[in-house]
Design an enzyme around this catalytic site. Structure first.
Site, PDB file in Angstrom:
ATOM      1  N   HIS A   1       5.276  14.021  -1.809  1.00  0.00           N
ATOM      2  CA  HIS A   1       5.332  12.614  -1.372  1.00  0.00           C
ATOM      3  C   HIS A   1       4.781  11.809  -2.532  1.00  0.00           C
ATOM      4  O   HIS A   1       3.574  11.815  -2.771  1.00  0.00           O
ATOM      5  CB  HIS A   1       4.497  12.404  -0.107  1.00  0.00           C
ATOM      6  CG  HIS A   1       4.346  10.951   0.254  1.00  0.00           C
ATOM      7  ND1 HIS A   1       5.341  10.242   0.892  1.00  0.00           N
ATOM      8  CD2 HIS A   1       3.341  10.077   0.038  1.00  0.00           C
ATOM      9  CE1 HIS A   1       4.935   8.981   1.050  1.00  0.00           C
ATOM     10  NE2 HIS A   1       3.732   8.850   0.531  1.00  0.00           N
TER      11      HIS A   1
ATOM     12  N   CYS B   1     -14.326 -15.086   8.134  1.00  0.00           N
ATOM     13  CA  CYS B   1     -15.191 -15.775   7.168  1.00  0.00           C
ATOM     14  C   CYS B   1     -15.031 -15.112   5.818  1.00  0.00           C
ATOM     15  O   CYS B   1     -15.947 -14.428   5.321  1.00  0.00           O
ATOM     16  CB  CYS B   1     -16.632 -15.712   7.635  1.00  0.00           C
ATOM     17  SG  CYS B   1     -16.839 -16.653   9.119  1.00  0.00           S
ATOM     18  N   GLU B   2     -13.862 -15.255   5.261  1.00  0.00           N
ATOM     19  CA  GLU B   2     -13.580 -14.656   3.955  1.00  0.00           C
ATOM     20  C   GLU B   2     -12.378 -15.376   3.352  1.00  0.00           C
ATOM     21  O   GLU B   2     -11.339 -15.523   4.009  1.00  0.00           O
ATOM     22  CB  GLU B   2     -13.314 -13.158   4.135  1.00  0.00           C
ATOM     23  CG  GLU B   2     -13.087 -12.487   2.833  1.00  0.00           C
ATOM     24  CD  GLU B   2     -13.640 -11.064   2.741  1.00  0.00           C
ATOM     25  OE1 GLU B   2     -14.556 -10.692   3.499  1.00  0.00           O
ATOM     26  OE2 GLU B   2     -13.143 -10.345   1.866  1.00  0.00           O
TER      27      GLU B   2
ATOM     28  N   GLU C   1       9.533  12.845   5.959  1.00  0.00           N
ATOM     29  CA  GLU C   1       8.260  12.482   6.589  1.00  0.00           C
ATOM     30  C   GLU C   1       7.998  10.973   6.521  1.00  0.00           C
ATOM     31  O   GLU C   1       6.997  10.521   5.961  1.00  0.00           O
ATOM     32  CB  GLU C   1       7.166  13.236   5.825  1.00  0.00           C
ATOM     33  CG  GLU C   1       5.825  13.313   6.473  1.00  0.00           C
ATOM     34  CD  GLU C   1       4.895  14.131   5.587  1.00  0.00           C
ATOM     35  OE1 GLU C   1       4.451  15.179   6.054  1.00  0.00           O
ATOM     36  OE2 GLU C   1       4.634  13.742   4.424  1.00  0.00           O
TER      37      GLU C   1
HETATM   38  N1  LLP Z   1       3.623  11.346   3.884  1.00  0.00           N
HETATM   39  C1  LLP Z   1       2.442  11.247   3.256  1.00  0.00           C
HETATM   40  C2  LLP Z   1       1.758  12.440   2.771  1.00  0.00           C
HETATM   41  C3  LLP Z   1       1.855   9.978   3.088  1.00  0.00           C
HETATM   42  O1  LLP Z   1       0.690   9.870   2.459  1.00  0.00           O
HETATM   43  C4  LLP Z   1       2.517   8.838   3.581  1.00  0.00           C
HETATM   44  C5  LLP Z   1       1.926   7.508   3.434  1.00  0.00           C
HETATM   45  C6  LLP Z   1       3.756   9.010   4.235  1.00  0.00           C
HETATM   46  C7  LLP Z   1       4.282  10.289   4.356  1.00  0.00           C
HETATM   47  C8  LLP Z   1       4.540   7.869   4.811  1.00  0.00           C
HETATM   48  O2  LLP Z   1       4.872   6.918   3.874  1.00  0.00           O
HETATM   49  P1  LLP Z   1       5.891   5.741   4.296  1.00  0.00           P
HETATM   50  O3  LLP Z   1       7.204   6.375   4.674  1.00  0.00           O
HETATM   51  O4  LLP Z   1       5.312   5.059   5.468  1.00  0.00           O
HETATM   52  O5  LLP Z   1       5.973   4.864   3.115  1.00  0.00           O
HETATM   53  N2  LLP Z   1      -0.743   1.163   3.866  1.00  0.00           N
HETATM   54  C9  LLP Z   1       0.373   1.124   2.944  1.00  0.00           C
HETATM   55  C10 LLP Z   1       1.110   2.441   2.908  1.00  0.00           C
HETATM   56  C11 LLP Z   1       0.230   3.635   2.611  1.00  0.00           C
HETATM   57  C12 LLP Z   1       0.964   4.903   2.791  1.00  0.00           C
HETATM   58  C13 LLP Z   1       0.070   6.073   2.797  1.00  0.00           C
HETATM   59  N3  LLP Z   1       0.781   7.306   2.908  1.00  0.00           N
HETATM   60  C14 LLP Z   1       1.275  -0.048   3.322  1.00  0.00           C
HETATM   61  O6  LLP Z   1       0.930  -0.801   4.205  1.00  0.00           O
HETATM   62  O7  LLP Z   1       2.310  -0.233   2.681  1.00  0.00           O
END
Ligand code: LLP
Length: 423
Positions: free
Chosen positions: A189, A340-341, A266
């Site tokens: 990933h 408050c930021e 995933e």
């Molecule tokens: N697999 C693994 C090992 C991961 O670490 C992640 C996301 C995913 C799958 C899923 O990724 P996705 O398909 O959702 O892009 N908070 C950030 C995203 C952080 C993702 C962390 N890992 C945001 O709001 O964009």
């Protein structure tokens, strides 16, 4: 890009969101189950769709995924318990535990449940082998490069803490062999928001790793990271093309190993981002010199993405009296929350520079809807400024279900009953 719930001009949803807003008298999340099902259907070519629940971990969303035949990825004990509560079975390949490290509690729980562990370091392999010889493991490989919609979501390369460095795969395999662990597959990933160039690169890296290491395995995982549109100019990644590149990689590996290989994907965001909205109420408007502000009752304690990454979320205005707002005069405004930021501004760029958004003029009492917030919305919320977590509602064919009630301040305070420790 917007579909159903992401388009508040759709009468049915506007009516429901307004009714919910009046019911809650405060901000809330709403998800459209049909959109989640549509997104799942786009990835059916993959043998296994494994939902990265960190993107939206409500157990009712997880249950919906399970009913759709989707499996699940858990990254903490809390996420494991959520998966169990949603009916996933630990003994099968329903759940894979993909943490960056095994803390004491996590190690004990995966051992007890016999959940397959996607290991991200050789230390994890050793710690697991010590307490659970024969345990099923995946190897999360850092192929030496990554790509993300922001540097904070790039999970490959030397500056990333994630995974086992690709040159250390032989060492990891040696630990597996000597400890009698059971290798299920390799996983990569490289980040969230993967583009086609990096996609081809990671597919090639996966083939190269399997062929050069001489390992045998039953499966490979393409990880997540599929991008979804947030602005009207963004394109959704083409799932058929995504599949064809990974399918090609899988066939090369299967041919080399002489047996079939299961292909997993995933995703988090791809399955849920477009299904969700955050609804907030306008509580104030004001001018600060030449700047116009619209103040709403949701903050970055609810939706963190703009403050954390400078992420863009489309915003629409719903009139309190349900009249059409699209014919109102427009106003360039900074949309900010109650915290408050200074960083509590939804209209900002990566780096923190604020950027006014041109919206239909919104009055106190109207509602602002933040679109495409189903992924990393509720799941990244916090209690900052002692604000309770807000409700979540699932809308399925017009049927409304509250899937999380609002947290109470009393629940926050209850954690803080002091006791003397005698160690
Ligand atoms: N697999 C693994 C090992 C991961 O670490 C992640 C996301 C995913 C799958 C899923 O990724 P996705 O398909 O959702 O892009 N908070 C950030 C995203 C952080 C993702 C962390 N890992 C945001 O709001 O964009």
């Amino acid at each position: 890009m917007p579909t159903l719930i992401t388009d508040p001009t759709t009468a049915l949803h506007q009516t429901q969101l307004l009714a919910l807003a009046k019911h809650y008298q405060g901000p809330f999340w709403a998800y459209d189950a049909q959109i989640i099902r549509q997104q799942v259907a786009k990835l059916r070519q993959f043998d296994v769709i494994r939902f990265a629940q960190k993107s939206c971990s409500n157990t009712h969303i997880l249950r919906l995924m399970r009913e759709e035949g989707v499996k699940v990825d858990s990254v903490s004990v809390g996420e494991l318990e959520r998966a169990l509560q949603a009916g996933f079975s630990p003994e099968s390949d329903d759940i894979v535990f993909t943490a960056d490290l095994l803390d004491t509690e996590g190690l004990a729980r995966v051992r007890e449940l016999n959940v397959a562990v996607n290991t991200g370091s050789i230390d994890m392999l050793k710690q697991l082998a010590e307490v659970s010889p024969g345990h099923r493991v995946w190897l999360r490989i850092n192929p030496g490069f990554g790509h993300g919609h922001s540097q904070k979501t790039n999970t490959g390369g030397e500056n990333s803490k994630h995974g086992i460095w690709y040159e250390q795969l032989p060492d990891a395999l040696a630990v597996i062999h000597s400890a009698g662990l059971q290798l299920e597959g390799l996983h990569m990933h490289i980040g969230s928001g993967v583009d086609y160039q990096h996609l081809q690169q990671v597919c090639d890296a996966m083939v190269e790793q399997v062929l050069s290491s001489g390992c045998d395995l039953r499966a490979i995982s393409a990880g997540g990271g599929l991008s979804t549109p947030y602005t009207f100019d963004d394109q959704e990644i083409d799932p058929a093309h995504y599949f064809s590149l990974w399918d090609h990689a899988r066939h090369r590996i299967a041919e080399h190993l002489g047996h079939a290989i299961t292909l997993e994907i995933e995703p988090g965001r791809f399955l849920v981002a477009q299904s969700g909205v955050l609804v907030s109420q306008v509580r104030g408007t004001k001018w600060m010199g030449s700047r116009h502000f619209t103040l709403v009752d949701a903050g970055f304690s609810d939706l963190m993405r703009p403050a954390m990454y400078g992420s863009y979320h489309h915003i629409s205005v719903m009139a309190a009296d349900s009249s059409d707002t699209t014919s109102r005069p427009v106003q360039a405004t900074l949309v900010a929350g109650p915290l408050c930021e200074s960083g509590d501004v939804f209209t900002q760029l990566a780096g923190g520079e604020v950027e006014p958004r041109t919206l239909p003029l919104a009055y106190v009492g109207d509602y602002l809807v933040f679109h495409d917030t189903g992924a990393y919305g509720a799941s990244m919320s916090s209690n900052y400024n002692s604000r309770p977590l807000i409700p979540e509602v699932l809308i399925d064919n017009g049927h409304l279900t509250e899937i999380r009630r609002r947290q109470t301040v009393a629940e926050l305070l209850a954690l803080e009953s002091a006791r003397t420790l005698t160690l």
